[in-house]
Design a protein around this motif. Structure first.
Motif, mmCIF file in Angstrom:
data_model
loop_
_atom_site.group_PDB
_atom_site.id
_atom_site.type_symbol
_atom_site.label_atom_id
_atom_site.label_comp_id
_atom_site.label_asym_id
_atom_site.label_seq_id
_atom_site.Cartn_x
_atom_site.Cartn_y
_atom_site.Cartn_z
ATOM 1 N N LEU A 62 0.691 -1.116 0.351
ATOM 2 C CA LEU A 62 0.004 -0.471 0.235
ATOM 3 C C LEU A 62 0.715 1.205 -0.337
ATOM 4 O O LEU A 62 0.433 2.719 -0.947
ATOM 5 C CB LEU A 62 -0.756 -0.117 1.104
ATOM 6 N N LYS A 63 2.344 0.715 1.169
ATOM 7 C CA LYS A 63 3.014 2.188 0.929
ATOM 8 C C LYS A 63 3.217 2.703 -0.821
ATOM 9 O O LYS A 63 3.713 3.793 -1.299
ATOM 10 C CB LYS A 63 3.551 2.673 1.657
ATOM 11 N N ALA A 64 3.389 1.313 -0.769
ATOM 12 C CA ALA A 64 4.625 1.435 -2.688
ATOM 13 C C ALA A 64 3.279 2.113 -3.292
ATOM 14 O O ALA A 64 3.753 2.921 -4.443
ATOM 15 C CB ALA A 64 5.319 0.402 -2.991
ATOM 16 N N TYR A 65 2.172 1.561 -4.163
ATOM 17 C CA TYR A 65 1.534 2.285 -4.307
ATOM 18 C C TYR A 65 0.947 3.731 -4.270
ATOM 19 O O TYR A 65 1.094 4.356 -5.308
ATOM 20 C CB TYR A 65 0.342 1.581 -4.395
ATOM 21 N N LEU A 66 1.078 4.006 -3.200
ATOM 22 C CA LEU A 66 -0.033 5.764 -2.607
ATOM 23 C C LEU A 66 1.389 6.370 -2.965
ATOM 24 O O LEU A 66 1.761 7.615 -3.102
ATOM 25 C CB LEU A 66 -0.197 5.134 -1.705
ATOM 26 N N ASP A 67 2.915 6.029 -3.052
ATOM 27 C CA ASP A 67 3.799 6.619 -3.445
ATOM 28 C C ASP A 67 4.025 7.047 -5.195
ATOM 29 O O ASP A 67 4.753 7.302 -5.437
ATOM 30 C CB ASP A 67 5.619 6.336 -2.907
ATOM 31 N N GLN A 70 1.550 9.018 -10.691
ATOM 32 C CA GLN A 70 0.108 9.479 -10.816
ATOM 33 C C GLN A 70 -0.558 9.086 -9.817
ATOM 34 O O GLN A 70 -1.392 10.370 -9.917
ATOM 35 C CB GLN A 70 0.257 8.589 -11.753
ATOM 36 N N VAL A 71 -0.501 8.370 -8.996
ATOM 37 C CA VAL A 71 -1.357 8.053 -7.785
ATOM 38 C C VAL A 71 -1.373 10.083 -6.639
ATOM 39 O O VAL A 71 -2.289 9.735 -6.742
ATOM 40 C CB VAL A 71 -0.779 6.465 -6.750
ATOM 41 N N LYS A 72 -0.805 10.293 -6.299
ATOM 42 C CA LYS A 72 -0.664 11.141 -5.717
ATOM 43 C C LYS A 72 -1.033 12.540 -6.657
ATOM 44 O O LYS A 72 -2.081 13.145 -6.246
ATOM 45 C CB LYS A 72 1.258 12.096 -5.263
ATOM 46 N N ASN A 78 -3.981 11.451 -1.136
ATOM 47 C CA ASN A 78 -2.794 11.271 -0.757
ATOM 48 C C ASN A 78 -3.419 10.931 0.996
ATOM 49 O O ASN A 78 -4.655 11.587 1.964
ATOM 50 C CB ASN A 78 -2.750 12.828 -0.530
ATOM 51 N N TYR A 79 -2.626 10.509 1.518
ATOM 52 C CA TYR A 79 -3.134 9.684 3.415
ATOM 53 C C TYR A 79 -2.410 9.910 3.941
ATOM 54 O O TYR A 79 -1.475 9.739 3.895
ATOM 55 C CB TYR A 79 -3.771 8.055 3.186
ATOM 56 N N THR A 80 -2.331 9.981 5.476
ATOM 57 C CA THR A 80 -2.242 10.283 6.093
ATOM 58 C C THR A 80 -0.783 8.837 6.623
ATOM 59 O O THR A 80 -1.685 7.628 6.518
ATOM 60 C CB THR A 80 -2.531 10.791 7.885
ATOM 61 N N ASP A 81 -0.015 8.838 6.713
ATOM 62 C CA ASP A 81 0.644 7.385 7.801
ATOM 63 C C ASP A 81 0.400 7.161 8.694
ATOM 64 O O ASP A 81 0.118 5.680 8.888
ATOM 65 C CB ASP A 81 2.605 8.045 8.410
ATOM 66 N N GLU A 82 -0.399 7.504 9.825
ATOM 67 C CA GLU A 82 -1.327 6.783 10.503
ATOM 68 C C GLU A 82 -2.697 6.279 10.019
ATOM 69 O O GLU A 82 -2.680 4.537 9.622
ATOM 70 C CB GLU A 82 -2.461 7.903 11.494
ATOM 71 N N THR A 83 -3.349 6.632 8.909
ATOM 72 C CA THR A 83 -4.895 6.019 8.373
ATOM 73 C C THR A 83 -3.620 4.504 7.175
ATOM 74 O O THR A 83 -4.511 3.797 6.961
ATOM 75 C CB THR A 83 -5.039 7.398 6.993
ATOM 76 N N ILE A 84 -3.046 4.622 6.489
ATOM 77 C CA ILE A 84 -2.835 3.799 5.922
ATOM 78 C C ILE A 84 -1.651 2.573 6.580
ATOM 79 O O ILE A 84 -1.535 1.478 6.476
ATOM 80 C CB ILE A 84 -0.854 4.232 4.792
ATOM 81 N N PHE A 176 -10.439 1.268 -2.945
ATOM 82 C CA PHE A 176 -9.352 0.518 -4.018
ATOM 83 C C PHE A 176 -7.482 -0.058 -4.503
ATOM 84 O O PHE A 176 -7.350 -1.077 -4.275
ATOM 85 C CB PHE A 176 -9.464 1.557 -5.247
ATOM 86 N N ALA A 177 -7.333 0.783 -3.541
ATOM 87 C CA ALA A 177 -6.070 0.974 -3.357
ATOM 88 C C ALA A 177 -5.689 -0.220 -2.418
ATOM 89 O O ALA A 177 -4.811 -0.768 -2.324
ATOM 90 C CB ALA A 177 -4.782 2.225 -3.190
ATOM 91 N N LEU A 178 -5.560 -0.497 -1.234
ATOM 92 C CA LEU A 178 -6.070 -1.203 -0.116
ATOM 93 C C LEU A 178 -6.213 -2.238 -1.532
ATOM 94 O O LEU A 178 -5.882 -3.556 -0.376
ATOM 95 C CB LEU A 178 -6.656 -1.232 1.047
ATOM 96 N N SER A 179 -7.383 -2.403 -1.762
ATOM 97 C CA SER A 179 -7.946 -3.896 -2.332
ATOM 98 C C SER A 179 -6.385 -4.791 -3.195
ATOM 99 O O SER A 179 -5.895 -5.423 -3.166
ATOM 100 C CB SER A 179 -9.024 -3.610 -3.258
#
Length: 193
Positions: A62-67, A70-72, A78-84, A176-179
């Motif tokens: 998830l961290k790699a996907y959100l980094d 294009q995703v950002k 853009n989510y907090t480290d806590e949410t991730i 979607f990102a978590l899935s």
């Protein structure tokens, strides 16, 4: 550092929400088998400690996907480290205390032998993602997007006649990102024994 230590370190560094410390106490207690449980009976992570390992894999994916740029920049995710950390590390807590060690017969070289395996026995059959949300909400508050992400992390692999998965993915992109991260971890990182 073993998986339990990694999990606890990330949890303590990233998750600061009121009540989160009590949930970690529960995970580390004799009332929870989170760190010893498998992630499944026959598929990914079907071995002692597989659930914790899978949760760490999902976190990394998830961290790699959100980094991704294009995703950002394009998808505006853009989510907090806590949410991730919350959604990735805790999406499968519904699997705590549901796998029991047992044996079954298997034919090896024309001889029947007993081999270990896990049986599934859920004493709180509340669904998969729903159960994780239910348990977490009894310890600390989840945002709506976090709750939807955890609830629908199985994506379209669950039977969903009302297309709630599509709705969740469209309105709560973290779902979607978590899935995506869960599928990547399941099919590419988690082992099968």
């Amino acid at each position: 550092m073993d998986n339990k230590e990694k999990f606890i370190q990330i949890y303590k560094e990233k998750i600061k929400r009121e009540g989160a410390d009590k949930f970690l106490d529960y995970l580390c207690s004799a009332h929870s088998d989170f760190f010893e449980a498998p992630a499944s009976t026959r598929f990914h992570g079907n071995y002692k400690g597989g659930l914790c390992e899978h949760s760490l894999h999902v976190y990394e994916c998830l961290k790699a996907y959100l980094d991704r740029e294009q995703v950002k920049d394009v998808y505006k995710m853009n989510y907090t480290d806590e949410t991730i950390a919350i959604v990735a590390l805790l999406h499968d807590i519904c699997k705590i205390n549901v796998y029991k060690e047992s044996t079954r017969n298997k034919k090896v070289n024309d001889k029947w032998i007993q081999v270990p395996y896990y049986e599934f026995e859920d004493k709180l059959p509340f669904g998969h993602g729903e159960k994780s949300v239910y348990i977490l909400q009894s310890y600390f508050h989840l945002t709506r997007e976090e709750a939807f992400a955890i609830r629908y992390h199985m994506g379209f692999s669950n039977d969903d006649p009302k297309n709630n998965v599509g709705y969740s993915f469209e309105h709560y992109p973290l779902s979607f990102a978590l899935s995506t991260a869960d599928m990547e971890a399941t099919y590419f990182l988690d082992q099968v024994k």
